[in-house]
Design a protein around this motif. Structure first.
Motif, PDB file in Angstrom:
ATOM      1  N   THR A 199      37.817  35.298  47.357  1.00  8.81           N
ATOM      2  CA  THR A 199      37.109  36.110  46.376  1.00  8.81           C
ATOM      3  C   THR A 199      35.654  36.216  46.818  1.00  8.81           C
ATOM      4  N   TYR A 200      34.949  37.183  46.245  1.00 15.06           N
ATOM      5  CA  TYR A 200      33.563  37.418  46.645  1.00 15.06           C
ATOM      6  C   TYR A 200      32.667  37.639  45.439  1.00 15.06           C
ATOM      7  N   PHE A 201      31.430  37.196  45.574  1.00 19.05           N
ATOM      8  CA  PHE A 201      30.350  37.649  44.706  1.00 19.05           C
ATOM      9  C   PHE A 201      29.343  38.355  45.601  1.00 19.05           C
ATOM     10  N   LEU A 202      29.157  39.656  45.376  1.00 20.58           N
ATOM     11  CA  LEU A 202      28.297  40.471  46.227  1.00 20.58           C
ATOM     12  C   LEU A 202      27.036  40.885  45.482  1.00 20.58           C
ATOM     13  N   GLY A 255      33.054  27.289  48.848  1.00 27.74           N
ATOM     14  CA  GLY A 255      32.247  28.506  48.878  1.00 27.74           C
ATOM     15  C   GLY A 255      31.368  28.529  50.115  1.00 27.74           C
ATOM     16  N   GLU A 256      31.017  29.720  50.534  1.00 26.10           N
ATOM     17  CA  GLU A 256      30.083  29.880  51.641  1.00 26.10           C
ATOM     18  C   GLU A 256      29.222  31.105  51.377  1.00 26.10           C
ATOM     19  N   CYS A 257      28.047  31.120  51.972  1.00 29.37           N
ATOM     20  CA  CYS A 257      27.148  32.263  51.843  1.00 29.37           C
ATOM     21  C   CYS A 257      27.447  33.242  52.970  1.00 29.37           C
ATOM     22  N   ASN A 258      27.748  34.487  52.620  1.00 26.35           N
ATOM     23  CA  ASN A 258      28.059  35.472  53.663  1.00 26.35           C
ATOM     24  C   ASN A 258      26.992  36.552  53.801  1.00 26.35           C
ATOM     25  N   PHE A 259      25.930  36.454  53.009  1.00 22.86           N
ATOM     26  CA  PHE A 259      24.769  37.334  53.161  1.00 22.86           C
ATOM     27  C   PHE A 259      23.574  36.620  52.558  1.00 22.86           C
ATOM     28  N   HIS A 260      22.462  36.599  53.309  1.00 24.51           N
ATOM     29  CA  HIS A 260      21.249  35.936  52.822  1.00 24.51           C
ATOM     30  C   HIS A 260      20.047  36.646  53.436  1.00 24.51           C
ATOM     31  N   GLN A 261      19.118  37.023  52.589  1.00 26.03           N
ATOM     32  CA  GLN A 261      17.918  37.714  53.064  1.00 26.03           C
ATOM     33  C   GLN A 261      16.724  37.245  52.254  1.00 26.03           C
ATOM     34  N   THR A 262      15.663  36.877  52.952  1.00 25.40           N
ATOM     35  CA  THR A 262      14.484  36.324  52.285  1.00 25.40           C
ATOM     36  C   THR A 262      13.379  37.353  52.076  1.00 25.40           C
ATOM     37  N   PHE A 316      28.226  35.629  48.274  1.00 25.12           N
ATOM     38  CA  PHE A 316      29.033  34.434  48.515  1.00 25.12           C
ATOM     39  C   PHE A 316      30.517  34.776  48.588  1.00 25.12           C
ATOM     40  N   ARG A 317      31.209  33.948  49.376  1.00 21.85           N
ATOM     41  CA  ARG A 317      32.655  34.063  49.563  1.00 21.85           C
ATOM     42  C   ARG A 317      33.290  32.753  49.113  1.00 21.85           C
ATOM     43  N   PHE A 318      34.416  32.818  48.413  1.00 21.51           N
ATOM     44  CA  PHE A 318      35.128  31.628  47.956  1.00 21.51           C
ATOM     45  C   PHE A 318      36.544  31.658  48.488  1.00 21.51           C
ATOM     46  N   GLY A 319      37.030  30.520  48.961  1.00 23.09           N
ATOM     47  CA  GLY A 319      38.398  30.443  49.456  1.00 23.09           C
ATOM     48  C   GLY A 319      38.448  30.062  50.921  1.00 23.09           C
ATOM     49  N   THR A 320      39.578  29.508  51.336  1.00 29.11           N
ATOM     50  CA  THR A 320      39.718  29.085  52.719  1.00 29.11           C
ATOM     51  C   THR A 320      40.106  30.257  53.581  1.00 29.11           C
ATOM     52  N   ALA A 363      34.176  33.004  41.047  1.00 26.38           N
ATOM     53  CA  ALA A 363      34.250  31.553  41.254  1.00 26.38           C
ATOM     54  C   ALA A 363      35.436  30.954  40.511  1.00 26.38           C
ATOM     55  N   GLY A 364      35.720  31.439  39.307  1.00 25.64           N
ATOM     56  CA  GLY A 364      36.846  30.916  38.546  1.00 25.64           C
ATOM     57  C   GLY A 364      38.178  31.192  39.207  1.00 25.64           C
ATOM     58  N   ALA A 365      38.283  32.306  39.906  1.00 23.99           N
ATOM     59  CA  ALA A 365      39.541  32.667  40.566  1.00 23.99           C
ATOM     60  C   ALA A 365      39.790  31.867  41.840  1.00 23.99           C
ATOM     61  N   ALA A 366      38.773  31.144  42.297  1.00 27.75           N
ATOM     62  CA  ALA A 366      38.922  30.284  43.485  1.00 27.75           C
ATOM     63  C   ALA A 366      38.286  28.927  43.182  1.00 27.75           C
ATOM     64  N   GLU A 367      38.595  28.413  42.004  1.00 29.64           N
ATOM     65  CA  GLU A 367      37.825  27.295  41.444  1.00 29.64           C
ATOM     66  C   GLU A 367      37.902  26.029  42.282  1.00 29.64           C
ATOM     67  N   GLN A 368      39.027  25.761  42.904  1.00 26.17           N
ATOM     68  CA  GLN A 368      39.206  24.516  43.650  1.00 26.17           C
ATOM     69  C   GLN A 368      38.937  24.683  45.147  1.00 26.17           C
ATOM     70  N   GLU A 369      38.368  25.794  45.520  1.00 27.18           N
ATOM     71  CA  GLU A 369      38.210  26.101  46.944  1.00 27.18           C
ATOM     72  C   GLU A 369      36.742  26.197  47.330  1.00 27.18           C
TER      73      GLU A 369
END
Length: 269
Positions: free
Chosen positions: A8-11, A247-254, A265-269, A239-245
């Motif tokens: 799953t993703y949070f974009l 997370g990683e950051c797949n986009f970051h900009q300062t 962020f991306r959730f899941g293996t 996050a709830g749909a991949a609650e036990q898995e």
């Protein structure tokens, strides 16, 4: 766990119809755009449909877009006229909409179908990059206007079976969403809140992550980052749909818009 289970993703979806913009205004989105391009191989090989929870749709209760051919919602202002004539022509999926309703109602969360709702820019701005062929079926799920994080985490849990059915669950919002503070103040607030997100979403154990998300208003700079949480709540579903898995950051900009720190962020293996 199924080997075919989708993440799953949070974009962080950017501003307005950015992916349709011409000229220099588009250049500031290069890093965000590349992060979406990098997601394409997963979509092409494994995804049959998209469930999008957009920070631009809230209802009393939950509504699910069920049109076969959704229209457009131009929910932004101050852009050139041509950006109010764009069209993202991907199909909807009435059958997926009904499946989502059934999963929610089986978990005692009431939901209704809405065959009038079109794609808002929380959906089409990112999908124009993710799936430019406009052939991927998309269903949108509204947020509940009470913005209860625990409820939206529960909605994610109820929808988790979709991940084994070829449906990519995407929360489309913004990790920092406050246009009323600028420059150094925005930089400090967005950096501080982003550091909390990184710690909670990437470094925390699953049970702790859930509890921290429920208490998100206690995070550093929480209300400076989200005076209204509409652009954060889609994260709870993802996050709830991949609650036990993990997370990683797949986009970051300062230096997004010069001063903002923003992430996806991306959730899941």
């Amino acid at each position: 766990m199924s080997g075919d289970r989708l993440p799953t993703y949070f974009l962080s979806h950017g501003g307005g119809p950015w992916s349709y913009m011409d000229g220099p205004g588009r250049q500031g989105y290069a890093k965000l755009e590349q992060s979406l391009v990098d997601m394409r191989p997963e979509l092409k090989s494994r995804v049959q449909a998209i469930l999008m929870i957009s920070g631009h749709w809230e209802e009393i209760g939950f509504a699910i877009s069920s049109a076969d051919q959704p229209g457009m919602v131009y929910d932004y202002g101050g852009f050139p006229d041509y950006l109010y004539r764009i069209r993202y022509a991907a199909p909807g999926s009435p059958s997926l909409a009904a499946r989502i309703r059934d999963l929610l109602t089986a978990g005692n969360v009431s939901a209704r179908l809405d065959d009038q709702r079109g794609f808002d820019h929380g959906t089409f701005s990112v999908m124009h990059v993710l799936a430019p062929e406009e052939d991927m079926p998309i269903v949108q799920l509204s947020m509940d206007s009470r913005m209860d994080p625990a409820l939206h985490l529960q909605v994610g849990r109820l929808l988790a079976p979709l991940r084994d059915e070829g449906v990519l669950i995407v929360g489309s919002g913004f990790s920092f969403h406050n246009f009323f503070i600028r420059e150094a103040r925005a930089g400090e607030s967005s950096k501080g809140f982003d550091a909390w997100l990184q710690d909670v979403l990437v470094c925390s154990k699953p049970a702790e992550r859930t509890q921290q998300l429920i208490r998100w208003q206690k995070a550093p700079f929480a209300r400076a980052a989200h005076p209204h949480e509409d652009h954060l709540i889609p994260l709870m579903v993802a996050a709830g749909a991949a609650e036990q898995e993990p997370g990683e950051c797949n986009f970051h900009q300062t230096d997004f818009w010069n001063h903002h720190t923003v992430s996806s962020f991306r959730f899941g293996t």
